[in-house]
Design an enzyme around this catalytic site. Structure first.
Site, PDB file in Angstrom:
ATOM      1  N   SER A 124     -10.775   8.568   1.204  1.00 11.05           N
ATOM      2  CA  SER A 124      -9.344   8.894   1.145  1.00 11.05           C
ATOM      3  C   SER A 124      -9.075  10.180   1.896  1.00 11.05           C
ATOM      4  O   SER A 124      -9.930  11.082   1.942  1.00 11.05           O
ATOM      5  CB  SER A 124      -8.954   9.068  -0.325  1.00 11.05           C
ATOM      6  OG  SER A 124      -7.712   9.709  -0.428  1.00 11.05           O
ATOM      7  N   TYR A 148     -10.502  12.610  -9.150  1.00 10.33           N
ATOM      8  CA  TYR A 148     -10.483  11.409  -8.305  1.00 10.33           C
ATOM      9  C   TYR A 148     -10.929  11.774  -6.882  1.00 10.33           C
ATOM     10  O   TYR A 148     -11.815  11.147  -6.299  1.00 10.33           O
ATOM     11  CB  TYR A 148      -9.083  10.782  -8.281  1.00 10.33           C
ATOM     12  CG  TYR A 148      -8.923   9.788  -7.154  1.00 10.33           C
ATOM     13  CD1 TYR A 148      -9.529   8.537  -7.212  1.00 10.33           C
ATOM     14  CD2 TYR A 148      -8.196  10.114  -5.999  1.00 10.33           C
ATOM     15  CE1 TYR A 148      -9.410   7.638  -6.165  1.00 10.33           C
ATOM     16  CE2 TYR A 148      -8.066   9.220  -4.950  1.00 10.33           C
ATOM     17  CZ  TYR A 148      -8.679   7.979  -5.037  1.00 10.33           C
ATOM     18  OH  TYR A 148      -8.579   7.102  -3.994  1.00 10.33           O
ATOM     19  N   LYS A 152     -14.494  10.885  -4.362  1.00 15.79           N
ATOM     20  CA  LYS A 152     -14.546  10.387  -2.973  1.00 15.79           C
ATOM     21  C   LYS A 152     -15.432  11.303  -2.125  1.00 15.79           C
ATOM     22  O   LYS A 152     -16.268  10.829  -1.347  1.00 15.79           O
ATOM     23  CB  LYS A 152     -13.136  10.309  -2.376  1.00 15.79           C
ATOM     24  CG  LYS A 152     -12.242   9.273  -3.038  1.00 15.79           C
ATOM     25  CD  LYS A 152     -12.771   7.876  -2.811  1.00 15.79           C
ATOM     26  CE  LYS A 152     -11.960   6.817  -3.513  1.00 15.79           C
ATOM     27  NZ  LYS A 152     -12.605   5.501  -3.537  1.00 15.79           N
TER      28      LYS A 152
HETATM   29  P1  NAD Z   1      -6.938  -1.307  -6.917  1.00 14.88           P
HETATM   30  O1  NAD Z   1      -7.000  -0.671  -8.268  1.00 14.88           O
HETATM   31  O2  NAD Z   1      -5.865  -2.293  -6.671  1.00 14.88           O
HETATM   32  O3  NAD Z   1      -8.338  -2.001  -6.577  1.00 14.88           O
HETATM   33  C1  NAD Z   1      -9.557  -1.517  -7.057  1.00 14.88           C
HETATM   34  C2  NAD Z   1     -10.280  -2.676  -7.721  1.00 14.88           C
HETATM   35  O4  NAD Z   1     -11.533  -2.211  -8.206  1.00 14.88           O
HETATM   36  C3  NAD Z   1      -9.523  -3.246  -8.914  1.00 14.88           C
HETATM   37  O5  NAD Z   1      -9.387  -4.632  -8.740  1.00 14.88           O
HETATM   38  C4  NAD Z   1     -10.394  -2.909 -10.115  1.00 14.88           C
HETATM   39  O6  NAD Z   1     -10.332  -3.909 -11.104  1.00 14.88           O
HETATM   40  C5  NAD Z   1     -11.763  -2.797  -9.483  1.00 14.88           C
HETATM   41  N1  NAD Z   1     -12.714  -1.926 -10.178  1.00 14.88           N
HETATM   42  C6  NAD Z   1     -12.548  -0.653 -10.603  1.00 14.88           C
HETATM   43  N2  NAD Z   1     -13.686  -0.183 -11.141  1.00 14.88           N
HETATM   44  C7  NAD Z   1     -14.606  -1.184 -11.032  1.00 14.88           C
HETATM   45  C8  NAD Z   1     -15.963  -1.318 -11.403  1.00 14.88           C
HETATM   46  N3  NAD Z   1     -16.632  -0.308 -11.986  1.00 14.88           N
HETATM   47  N4  NAD Z   1     -16.594  -2.477 -11.151  1.00 14.88           N
HETATM   48  C9  NAD Z   1     -15.944  -3.506 -10.561  1.00 14.88           C
HETATM   49  N5  NAD Z   1     -14.653  -3.448 -10.196  1.00 14.88           N
HETATM   50  C10 NAD Z   1     -13.986  -2.294 -10.431  1.00 14.88           C
HETATM   51  O7  NAD Z   1      -6.883  -0.115  -5.857  1.00 14.88           O
HETATM   52  P2  NAD Z   1      -6.678  -0.168  -4.284  1.00 14.88           P
HETATM   53  O8  NAD Z   1      -5.413   0.546  -3.975  1.00 14.88           O
HETATM   54  O9  NAD Z   1      -6.886  -1.539  -3.768  1.00 14.88           O
HETATM   55  O10 NAD Z   1      -7.848   0.789  -3.827  1.00 14.88           O
HETATM   56  C11 NAD Z   1      -9.108   0.299  -3.411  1.00 14.88           C
HETATM   57  C12 NAD Z   1     -10.005   1.467  -3.055  1.00 14.88           C
HETATM   58  O11 NAD Z   1      -9.386   2.234  -2.032  1.00 14.88           O
HETATM   59  C13 NAD Z   1     -10.256   2.421  -4.218  1.00 14.88           C
HETATM   60  O12 NAD Z   1     -11.592   2.857  -4.151  1.00 14.88           O
HETATM   61  C14 NAD Z   1      -9.311   3.556  -3.935  1.00 14.88           C
HETATM   62  O13 NAD Z   1      -9.783   4.768  -4.476  1.00 14.88           O
HETATM   63  C15 NAD Z   1      -9.332   3.592  -2.412  1.00 14.88           C
HETATM   64  N6  NAD Z   1      -8.121   4.227  -1.847  1.00 14.88           N
HETATM   65  C16 NAD Z   1      -6.892   3.738  -2.194  1.00 14.88           C
HETATM   66  C17 NAD Z   1      -5.752   4.367  -1.689  1.00 14.88           C
HETATM   67  C18 NAD Z   1      -4.377   3.878  -2.067  1.00 14.88           C
HETATM   68  O14 NAD Z   1      -3.416   4.613  -1.830  1.00 14.88           O
HETATM   69  N7  NAD Z   1      -4.210   2.672  -2.590  1.00 14.88           N
HETATM   70  C19 NAD Z   1      -5.874   5.486  -0.845  1.00 14.88           C
HETATM   71  C20 NAD Z   1      -7.154   5.934  -0.508  1.00 14.88           C
HETATM   72  C21 NAD Z   1      -8.278   5.287  -1.014  1.00 14.88           C
HETATM   73  N1  UFG Z   2       6.841  10.730  -4.402  1.00 17.33           N
HETATM   74  C1  UFG Z   2       8.096  10.907  -4.939  1.00 17.33           C
HETATM   75  N2  UFG Z   2       8.423  10.215  -6.053  1.00 17.33           N
HETATM   76  C2  UFG Z   2       7.579   9.327  -6.666  1.00 17.33           C
HETATM   77  C3  UFG Z   2       6.292   9.142  -6.094  1.00 17.33           C
HETATM   78  C4  UFG Z   2       5.960   9.870  -4.967  1.00 17.33           C
HETATM   79  O1  UFG Z   2       8.875  11.692  -4.422  1.00 17.33           O
HETATM   80  O2  UFG Z   2       7.942   8.728  -7.700  1.00 17.33           O
HETATM   81  C5  UFG Z   2       6.480  11.453  -3.172  1.00 17.33           C
HETATM   82  C6  UFG Z   2       5.269  12.363  -3.310  1.00 17.33           C
HETATM   83  O3  UFG Z   2       5.654  13.648  -3.749  1.00 17.33           O
HETATM   84  C7  UFG Z   2       4.720  12.364  -1.875  1.00 17.33           C
HETATM   85  C8  UFG Z   2       5.053  10.962  -1.367  1.00 17.33           C
HETATM   86  O4  UFG Z   2       6.108  10.488  -2.207  1.00 17.33           O
HETATM   87  O5  UFG Z   2       5.405  13.294  -1.081  1.00 17.33           O
HETATM   88  C9  UFG Z   2       3.892   9.994  -1.459  1.00 17.33           C
HETATM   89  O6  UFG Z   2       3.375   9.993  -2.791  1.00 17.33           O
HETATM   90  P1  UFG Z   2       2.306   8.914  -3.269  1.00 17.33           P
HETATM   91  O7  UFG Z   2       2.011   9.200  -4.713  1.00 17.33           O
HETATM   92  O8  UFG Z   2       2.759   7.553  -2.904  1.00 17.33           O
HETATM   93  O9  UFG Z   2       1.032   9.230  -2.364  1.00 17.33           O
HETATM   94  P2  UFG Z   2       0.160  10.552  -2.231  1.00 17.33           P
HETATM   95  O10 UFG Z   2       0.161  10.926  -0.781  1.00 17.33           O
HETATM   96  O11 UFG Z   2       0.559  11.584  -3.198  1.00 17.33           O
HETATM   97  O12 UFG Z   2      -1.273  10.044  -2.709  1.00 17.33           O
HETATM   98  C10 UFG Z   2      -1.985   9.054  -1.977  1.00 17.33           C
HETATM   99  C11 UFG Z   2      -2.856   8.224  -2.912  1.00 17.33           C
HETATM  100  C12 UFG Z   2      -3.917   9.087  -3.519  1.00 17.33           C
HETATM  101  C13 UFG Z   2      -4.689   9.790  -2.451  1.00 17.33           C
HETATM  102  C14 UFG Z   2      -3.774  10.534  -1.543  1.00 17.33           C
HETATM  103  C15 UFG Z   2      -4.555  11.072  -0.374  1.00 17.33           C
HETATM  104  O13 UFG Z   2      -2.070   7.673  -3.952  1.00 17.33           O
HETATM  105  O14 UFG Z   2      -4.817   8.239  -4.214  1.00 17.33           O
HETATM  106  O15 UFG Z   2      -2.770   9.667  -1.023  1.00 17.33           O
HETATM  107  O16 UFG Z   2      -3.760  11.698   0.549  1.00 17.33           O
HETATM  108  F1  UFG Z   2      -5.568  10.658  -3.018  1.00 17.33           F
END
Ligand code: NAD
Ligand code: UFG
Length: 330
Positions: A124, A148, A152
């Site tokens: 991330s 969190y 990572k």
């Molecule tokens: P998500 O929660 O939709 O998907 C993660 C999946 O992992 C889920 O289906 C959950 O059931 C499964 N899971 C969690 N722990 C587990 C375990 N111990 N064993 C087996 N399955 C498990 O989340 P996502 O948004 O699809 O994110 C996927 C990956 O990408 C995560 O590692 C997250 O940290 C990373 N990531 C997500 C974002 C974002 O904004 N969505 C940003 C940066 C990184």
């Molecule tokens: N925001 C609002 N209102 C809300 C939610 C978000 O104003 O209800 C704003 C936040 O302040 C930020 C932007 O919208 O400025 C994006 O917020 P998100 O929560 O959608 O995303 P973030 O960038 O804060 O976080 C995301 C992932 C994290 C990751 C991070 C890394 O959710 O898991 O990017 O940059 F760690």
């Protein structure tokens, strides 16, 4: 290739499975369904006409993982399984370290034990901490603001150390920016449980009438309109980035930003949503959310140069597809 996708029924994982299957690869999903639904396997099949193998299992369960790696000749692993709620990670740090860090260790161990050479990890942008944007892969990492983010950074380090002493191990650390949107079919997308933490699912739920209005976290940032700026990326583009990384993997470790390189403010996203859907989102500007940065966006040049990958979709597409999914599945 036969690819093991951990977290494959989750938001990003399901889109990766679709892209992999469409490209002719075979897919095994391991997911404990902590944050997803088994029906996603059916939807992946509906989109692609191919059914991935599904194991309901926890990636921290070394014995079970050993069994899966012994049963199948796996060519590569895309490791997405993890918990991702930043606020929850502050409340329950040990759960996050146990789940996210141990999961990475167990999978890396199984790869080394069973001769699986390719490993792609979901990292991330949060590992950059408060480095100034555009964020570049060569920057020294700064302490992530919450457990969190630490999981990572730790997982990245663990994989680097493992690759250092195992010359056949090829690792791609993919640093995602802000994945949003959904598959254009409307069959898979982001379906958070409870009140969404992230901006786009919050907006779609306001549009749906499930939530009254968007609270904008801060209107006094040093940005053009005072609201936070992020690098939003269509989840289908993100999924394609994994395919590109897997195809180009070489022994050693490479880090890639997966972002568009373009920053969009909260209010710009609200306006793009209205343009895409005709729905105006009611909002009010409130205090900043603790831990948020003003501006976060990628320098995506390395992924373009080395992976030949570049995001194709714009923010209006992202809004349209996020809304299309919300309408279908809520
Ligand atoms: P998500 O929660 O939709 O998907 C993660 C999946 O992992 C889920 O289906 C959950 O059931 C499964 N899971 C969690 N722990 C587990 C375990 N111990 N064993 C087996 N399955 C498990 O989340 P996502 O948004 O699809 O994110 C996927 C990956 O990408 C995560 O590692 C997250 O940290 C990373 N990531 C997500 C974002 C974002 O904004 N969505 C940003 C940066 C990184
Ligand atoms: N925001 C609002 N209102 C809300 C939610 C978000 O104003 O209800 C704003 C936040 O302040 C930020 C932007 O919208 O400025 C994006 O917020 P998100 O929560 O959608 O995303 P973030 O960038 O804060 O976080 C995301 C992932 C994290 C990751 C991070 C890394 O959710 O898991 O990017 O940059 F760690």
């Amino acid at each position: 290739m036969l690819i093991l996708v951990t977290g494959g029924t989750g938001y990003i994982g399901s889109h990766i499975c679709v892209e992999m299957l469409n490209e002719g690869h075979s897919v095994i999903i391991v997911d404990n369904l902590a944050n997803s639904d088994r029906a996603v396997v059916d939807r992946i099949e509906q989109i692609t006409g191919k059914r991935p193998l599904f194991y309901e299992a926890d990636v921290t369960d070394a014995k079970y993982m050993d069994l899966i790696f012994s049963t199948h000749y796996i060519d590569g692993v895309i490791h997405l399984a993890g918990l991702k709620a930043v606020g929850e990670s502050v409340e329950k740090p040990l759960l996050y370290y146990q789940n996210n860090v141990l999961g990475t260790i167990v999978l890396a161990e199984q790869c080394l034990k069973h001769g699986v050479g390719k490993f792609v990890f979901s990292s991330s942008a949060t590992v950059y901490g408060d480095n100034p944007s555009p964020l570049i892969e060569t920057m020294e990492l700064r302490s992530a603001a919450n457990p969190y983010g630490q999981t990572k950074a730790m997982s990245e380090q663990i994989l680097k150390d493992a690759a250092n002493v195992n010359p056949e191990f090829a690792v791609a650390l993919l640093r995602y920016f802000n994945p949003v949107g959904a598959h254009p079919s409307g069959l898979i997308g982001e379906a958070p449980r409870g009140i969404p933490n992230n901006l786009m699912p919050y907006i779609t739920q306001v549009a749906r009438g499930k939530l009254a209005e968007l609270k904008v976290f801060g209107g006094d940032y040093p940005t053009p309109d005072g609201t936070g700026v992020r690098d939003y990326l269509h989840v289908v583009d993100l999924a394609k980035g994994h395919l590109a990384a897997l195809e180009k993997l070489n022994p050693g470790v490479e880090v890639y930003n997966l972002g568009t390189g373009r920053g969009t403010s909260v209010l710009e996203l609200v306006h793009a949503f209205a343009e895409a859907t005709g729905i105006k989102i009611p909002y009010s500007i409130g205090p900043r959310r603790p831990g948020d940065l003003a501006v976060v966006y990628a320098d995506p040049a390395k992924a373009k140069a080395e992976l030949d990958w570049e995001a194709q979709y714009g923010i209006v597409d992202m809004c349209r597809d996020a809304w299309n999914f919300e309408k279908n599945f809520s």
